[in-house]
Design a protein around this motif. Structure first.
Motif, PDB file in Angstrom:
ATOM      1  N   GLY A   1       5.053   3.395  14.087  1.00 52.77           N
ATOM      2  CA  GLY A   1       3.760   3.092  13.992  1.00 52.77           C
ATOM      3  C   GLY A   1       2.825   4.277  13.288  1.00 52.77           C
ATOM      4  O   GLY A   1       1.731   4.284  13.728  1.00 52.77           O
ATOM      5  N   ARG A   2       3.437   5.307  12.504  1.00 56.58           N
ATOM      6  CA  ARG A   2       2.862   6.294  11.835  1.00 56.58           C
ATOM      7  C   ARG A   2       1.834   5.743  10.940  1.00 56.58           C
ATOM      8  O   ARG A   2       2.365   5.152   9.874  1.00 56.58           O
ATOM      9  CB  ARG A   2       3.952   7.307  11.591  1.00 56.58           C
ATOM     10  CG  ARG A   2       3.097   8.612  11.170  1.00 56.58           C
ATOM     11  CD  ARG A   2       4.135   9.745  10.857  1.00 56.58           C
ATOM     12  NE  ARG A   2       5.192  10.073  11.973  1.00 56.58           N
ATOM     13  CZ  ARG A   2       6.012  10.586  11.871  1.00 56.58           C
ATOM     14  NH1 ARG A   2       6.545  11.128  10.455  1.00 56.58           N
ATOM     15  NH2 ARG A   2       6.882  10.773  12.607  1.00 56.58           N
ATOM     16  N   LEU A   3       0.650   6.268  10.810  1.00 52.90           N
ATOM     17  CA  LEU A   3      -0.049   6.014   9.599  1.00 52.90           C
ATOM     18  C   LEU A   3       0.121   6.899   8.563  1.00 52.90           C
ATOM     19  O   LEU A   3       0.179   8.249   8.968  1.00 52.90           O
ATOM     20  CB  LEU A   3      -1.626   5.975  10.019  1.00 52.90           C
ATOM     21  CG  LEU A   3      -2.201   4.832  10.951  1.00 52.90           C
ATOM     22  CD1 LEU A   3      -3.638   5.413  11.275  1.00 52.90           C
ATOM     23  CD2 LEU A   3      -2.076   3.757  10.436  1.00 52.90           C
ATOM     24  N   VAL A   4       0.411   6.429   7.370  1.00 53.08           N
ATOM     25  CA  VAL A   4       0.789   7.361   6.252  1.00 53.08           C
ATOM     26  C   VAL A   4      -0.587   7.439   5.360  1.00 53.08           C
ATOM     27  O   VAL A   4      -0.824   6.317   4.928  1.00 53.08           O
ATOM     28  CB  VAL A   4       2.255   6.807   5.460  1.00 53.08           C
ATOM     29  CG1 VAL A   4       2.541   7.654   4.328  1.00 53.08           C
ATOM     30  CG2 VAL A   4       3.399   6.651   6.728  1.00 53.08           C
ATOM     31  N   GLY A   5      -0.697   8.852   4.992  1.00 54.29           N
ATOM     32  CA  GLY A   5      -1.855   8.703   4.154  1.00 54.29           C
ATOM     33  C   GLY A   5      -1.579   8.211   2.464  1.00 54.29           C
ATOM     34  O   GLY A   5      -0.439   8.261   2.044  1.00 54.29           O
ATOM     35  N   ALA A   6      -2.798   7.820   1.901  1.00 52.08           N
ATOM     36  CA  ALA A   6      -2.938   7.507   0.319  1.00 52.08           C
ATOM     37  C   ALA A   6      -1.911   8.337  -0.489  1.00 52.08           C
ATOM     38  O   ALA A   6      -1.298   7.943  -1.443  1.00 52.08           O
ATOM     39  CB  ALA A   6      -4.248   7.135   0.072  1.00 52.08           C
ATOM     40  N   ARG A   7      -2.292   9.897  -0.254  1.00 53.93           N
ATOM     41  CA  ARG A   7      -1.553  10.641  -0.964  1.00 53.93           C
ATOM     42  C   ARG A   7      -0.193  10.524  -1.075  1.00 53.93           C
ATOM     43  O   ARG A   7       0.572  10.695  -1.998  1.00 53.93           O
ATOM     44  CB  ARG A   7      -2.035  12.049  -0.751  1.00 53.93           C
ATOM     45  CG  ARG A   7      -1.280  13.090  -1.395  1.00 53.93           C
ATOM     46  CD  ARG A   7      -1.866  14.559  -0.860  1.00 53.93           C
ATOM     47  NE  ARG A   7      -1.334  14.862   0.577  1.00 53.93           N
ATOM     48  CZ  ARG A   7      -0.286  15.144   0.812  1.00 53.93           C
ATOM     49  NH1 ARG A   7       0.675  15.388  -0.034  1.00 53.93           N
ATOM     50  NH2 ARG A   7      -0.048  15.280   1.937  1.00 53.93           N
ATOM     51  N   THR A   8       0.571  10.471   0.101  1.00 52.89           N
ATOM     52  CA  THR A   8       1.760  10.223   0.299  1.00 52.89           C
ATOM     53  C   THR A   8       2.488   8.793  -0.374  1.00 52.89           C
ATOM     54  O   THR A   8       3.471   8.847  -1.091  1.00 52.89           O
ATOM     55  CB  THR A   8       2.131  10.266   2.046  1.00 52.89           C
ATOM     56  OG1 THR A   8       2.007  11.404   2.460  1.00 52.89           O
ATOM     57  CG2 THR A   8       3.921  10.154   2.109  1.00 52.89           C
ATOM     58  N   TRP A   9       1.770   7.858  -0.146  1.00 49.81           N
ATOM     59  CA  TRP A   9       2.015   6.566  -0.647  1.00 49.81           C
ATOM     60  C   TRP A   9       2.084   6.713  -2.157  1.00 49.81           C
ATOM     61  O   TRP A   9       3.055   6.168  -3.099  1.00 49.81           O
ATOM     62  CB  TRP A   9       1.216   5.437  -0.414  1.00 49.81           C
ATOM     63  CG  TRP A   9       1.330   4.909   1.084  1.00 49.81           C
ATOM     64  CD1 TRP A   9       0.647   5.023   2.051  1.00 49.81           C
ATOM     65  CD2 TRP A   9       2.504   4.420   1.679  1.00 49.81           C
ATOM     66  NE1 TRP A   9       1.022   4.428   3.401  1.00 49.81           N
ATOM     67  CE2 TRP A   9       2.302   3.882   3.040  1.00 49.81           C
ATOM     68  CE3 TRP A   9       3.896   4.028   1.058  1.00 49.81           C
ATOM     69  CZ2 TRP A   9       3.336   3.386   4.044  1.00 49.81           C
ATOM     70  CZ3 TRP A   9       4.586   3.210   1.707  1.00 49.81           C
ATOM     71  CH2 TRP A   9       4.480   3.048   3.207  1.00 49.81           C
ATOM     72  N   ALA A  10       0.988   7.365  -2.619  1.00 48.36           N
ATOM     73  CA  ALA A  10       0.994   7.576  -4.194  1.00 48.36           C
ATOM     74  C   ALA A  10       2.084   8.260  -4.758  1.00 48.36           C
ATOM     75  O   ALA A  10       2.537   8.109  -5.787  1.00 48.36           O
ATOM     76  CB  ALA A  10      -0.289   7.982  -4.612  1.00 48.36           C
ATOM     77  N   SER A  11       2.448   9.253  -4.199  1.00 53.11           N
ATOM     78  CA  SER A  11       3.458  10.204  -4.497  1.00 53.11           C
ATOM     79  C   SER A  11       4.749   9.594  -4.518  1.00 53.11           C
ATOM     80  O   SER A  11       5.583   9.864  -5.484  1.00 53.11           O
ATOM     81  CB  SER A  11       3.604  11.457  -3.671  1.00 53.11           C
ATOM     82  OG  SER A  11       2.206  12.283  -3.732  1.00 53.11           O
ATOM     83  N   ALA A  12       4.889   8.697  -3.229  1.00 53.61           N
ATOM     84  CA  ALA A  12       6.186   7.867  -3.417  1.00 53.61           C
ATOM     85  C   ALA A  12       6.496   7.084  -4.388  1.00 53.61           C
ATOM     86  O   ALA A  12       7.430   6.756  -5.078  1.00 53.61           O
ATOM     87  CB  ALA A  12       6.243   7.259  -2.067  1.00 53.61           C
ATOM     88  N   ALA A  13       5.321   6.283  -4.747  1.00 53.27           N
ATOM     89  CA  ALA A  13       5.269   5.400  -5.591  1.00 53.27           C
ATOM     90  C   ALA A  13       5.644   5.940  -7.312  1.00 53.27           C
ATOM     91  O   ALA A  13       6.493   5.434  -7.895  1.00 53.27           O
ATOM     92  CB  ALA A  13       4.068   4.790  -5.987  1.00 53.27           C
ATOM     93  N   VAL A  14       5.071   7.036  -7.461  1.00 54.96           N
ATOM     94  CA  VAL A  14       5.476   7.984  -8.489  1.00 54.96           C
ATOM     95  C   VAL A  14       6.961   8.281  -8.854  1.00 54.96           C
ATOM     96  O   VAL A  14       7.570   8.331  -9.676  1.00 54.96           O
ATOM     97  CB  VAL A  14       4.471   9.180  -8.779  1.00 54.96           C
ATOM     98  CG1 VAL A  14       4.887  10.022 -10.006  1.00 54.96           C
ATOM     99  CG2 VAL A  14       3.179   8.669  -9.112  1.00 54.96           C
ATOM    100  N   ALA A  15       7.430   8.759  -7.249  1.00 56.17           N
ATOM    101  CA  ALA A  15       8.741   9.304  -7.496  1.00 56.17           C
ATOM    102  C   ALA A  15       9.853   8.055  -7.796  1.00 56.17           C
ATOM    103  O   ALA A  15      10.754   8.249  -8.436  1.00 56.17           O
ATOM    104  CB  ALA A  15       8.968  10.078  -5.888  1.00 56.17           C
ATOM    105  N   VAL A  16       9.328   6.936  -6.851  1.00 55.51           N
ATOM    106  CA  VAL A  16      10.172   5.608  -7.084  1.00 55.51           C
ATOM    107  C   VAL A  16      10.301   5.436  -8.659  1.00 55.51           C
ATOM    108  O   VAL A  16      11.318   4.891  -9.160  1.00 55.51           O
ATOM    109  CB  VAL A  16       9.880   4.444  -6.178  1.00 55.51           C
ATOM    110  CG1 VAL A  16      10.487   3.505  -6.496  1.00 55.51           C
ATOM    111  CG2 VAL A  16      10.092   5.078  -4.766  1.00 55.51           C
ATOM    112  N   ALA A  17       9.154   5.216  -9.197  1.00 56.11           N
ATOM    113  CA  ALA A  17       9.063   4.913 -10.728  1.00 56.11           C
ATOM    114  C   ALA A  17      10.081   5.747 -11.560  1.00 56.11           C
ATOM    115  O   ALA A  17      10.683   5.324 -12.421  1.00 56.11           O
ATOM    116  CB  ALA A  17       7.666   4.850 -11.047  1.00 56.11           C
ATOM    117  N   GLY A  18      10.022   7.220 -11.268  1.00 59.89           N
ATOM    118  CA  GLY A  18      10.943   7.902 -12.023  1.00 59.89           C
ATOM    119  C   GLY A  18      12.322   7.729 -11.724  1.00 59.89           C
ATOM    120  O   GLY A  18      12.853   7.879 -12.714  1.00 59.89           O
TER     121      GLY A  18
END
Length: 246
Positions: free
Chosen positions: A110-127
């Motif tokens: 139930g941990r809230l994850v910040g928008a910065r982490t989600w954005a970084s994860a999305a970029v990493a997954v795309a790469g």
């Protein structure tokens, strides 16, 4: 840690036995870490509370046993997958744990994850997707690699909790306990494969002797040393951020 994929691929291809490769790898790593293994029976000669030291040692072994389940799953699934896919493709797919970590942190804790982490994860997954695509269709090894990524993500989350648990001993002791328990699981896997699968150890052992240098590198550098670094670092870095760094 990132250099391990090509080494594992070479050893698995040479032996055809991911179970024996992992058993040898973690047994050697556990031997190296043995001096730091927590001892519940050690006497407290430095003025500390012997009962507290024993409790901390037991708690560290319990945490190491828990972590070893996920470590064993991750490395075993990865080694199996490398029988069917390339080392580079397996490596990039394994790094999809960067996406699994914040998702599992949200779903399981139930941990809230910040928008910065989600954005970084999305970029990493795309790469990762761009680097993984080689024009070839998906194969069974890719599925095993994705499962390894999921297990790795759970390990990263569990390591964060263990690393910040003040009841436990330091990262060196936690690493030693984790590697020892993982070596026991890998040994059981190899023994079951030989017993039930009718495999022969003679040829595999001879191949491992011929591949002594990469096996030692895999055991000492990318397993014992890298996992200690991971345990040390995650005392200070959150699991989602650690996954992005990896």
């Amino acid at each position: 840690w990132g250099s391990q994929h090509a080494v594992i691929k070479g050893l698995v291809d040479a032996t055809g036995s991911p179970d024996v490769v992992n058993a040898a790898r973690f047994s050697l790593a556990a031997l190296l870490a043995l001096p730091w293994a927590p001892s519940p029976w050690a006497s407290a000669d430095d003025g500390t509370d012997a009962d507290a030291d024993a409790d901390a040692a037991v708690a560290t072994w319990a945490a190491g046993a828990d972590l070893s389940l996920w470590m064993f799953a991750g490395y075993a699934l990865q080694a199996i997958g490398l029988q069917f896919t390339t080392a580079s493709r397996s490596a990039f797919l394994l790094y999809l744990n960067v996406k699994f970590v914040p998702v599992l942190a949200f779903l399981l804790y139930g941990r809230l994850v910040g928008a910065r982490t989600w954005a970084s994860a999305a970029v990493a997954v795309a790469g990762t997707c761009l680097l993984t695509y080689d024009g070839q269709p998906p194969n069974a090894g890719d599925a095993w690699s994705l499962a390894a990524a999921a297990a790795s993500a759970v390990f990263i989350l569990r390591l964060e909790a263990a690393g910040r648990n003040e009841r436990l001993l330091g990262p060196a002791a936690l690493n030693a306990a984790t590697l020892t328990c993982t070596a026991a699981l890998c040994g059981a896997w190899a023994a079951a494969e030989v017993t039930l699968g009718g495999g022969a150890l003679d040829g595999v052992a001879e191949t491992l002797r011929e591949q002594a240098v990469p096996l030692l590198y895999l055991s000492l550098v990318t397993t014992a040393f890298a996992n200690w670094l991971q345990a040390y670092g995650q005392q200070r870095v959150s699991a989602p951020d650690a996954a992005i760094i990896y």
